[in-house]
Enzyme design. Sequence first.
Site, PDB file in Angstrom:
ATOM      1  N   SER A  41      -0.508  -0.309  10.079  1.00 29.05           N
ATOM      2  CA  SER A  41       0.793  -0.946   9.853  1.00 29.05           C
ATOM      3  C   SER A  41       1.813  -0.158   8.790  1.00 29.05           C
ATOM      4  O   SER A  41       3.024  -0.257   8.865  1.00 29.05           O
ATOM      5  CB  SER A  41       0.810  -2.266   9.460  1.00 29.05           C
ATOM      6  OG  SER A  41       0.481  -2.390   8.005  1.00 29.05           O
ATOM      7  N   LYS A  81       2.451  -3.556   2.046  1.00 29.41           N
ATOM      8  CA  LYS A  81       3.870  -3.656   2.723  1.00 29.41           C
ATOM      9  C   LYS A  81       4.852  -2.870   1.918  1.00 29.41           C
ATOM     10  O   LYS A  81       4.733  -2.900   0.615  1.00 29.41           O
ATOM     11  CB  LYS A  81       4.322  -4.848   3.063  1.00 29.41           C
ATOM     12  CG  LYS A  81       3.385  -5.736   3.977  1.00 29.41           C
ATOM     13  CD  LYS A  81       2.850  -5.024   5.380  1.00 29.41           C
ATOM     14  CE  LYS A  81       1.866  -5.591   5.929  1.00 29.41           C
ATOM     15  NZ  LYS A  81       1.629  -4.936   7.281  1.00 29.41           N
TER      16      LYS A  81
END
Length: 174
Positions: A41, A81
């Site tokens: 991701s 993230k």
Amino acid sequence: MEKEKKKNEWLEWGKAILIAVILALFLRTFVFATSVVDGESMEPTLEDGETVLFNKFTYLFNEPERGDIVIIKKPLKNYVKRVIGMPEETIAVKNGALYIDGKAYEQAFTSNERLQSTGRFGPIKIPENSYFVMGDNRAISKDSRNGLGFIRESEIIGKSEFVIFPFNEWSLTK
């Protein structure tokens, strides 16, 4: 005399080892820790299996900034993230472009191809003391859009600073 000299030498070594262990535990607990990137991701910035060194200390005195790569503590696992939206901002994505409070925002940390896979969402108002995060590989990232939701400030446990493993890929994270 010789026995006492050896005893003192062992005592000095013991003290040095004890101090080193205490210092290492202090640094690990309050300053730096590691986290393994799980999944794709954050590609191309971070790759699956890389180990990052993150700074726990920086957010004791500063708040996360847009673009920071952060470690997020959730009950079942930690996530790596990027901070996209700040508290009380309104965020939207249209035609692959990110809008913050109605103004287009350039995302230099990801490619145009990956931006197109962000999808369309918003406008969404970010609550006070919360952040909106996304992975750099938008098509497959579980993030604030689709599962993690808004990230409370208390869930952000550090800022990624370096890739430390594999050793041939040592670098700053940006």
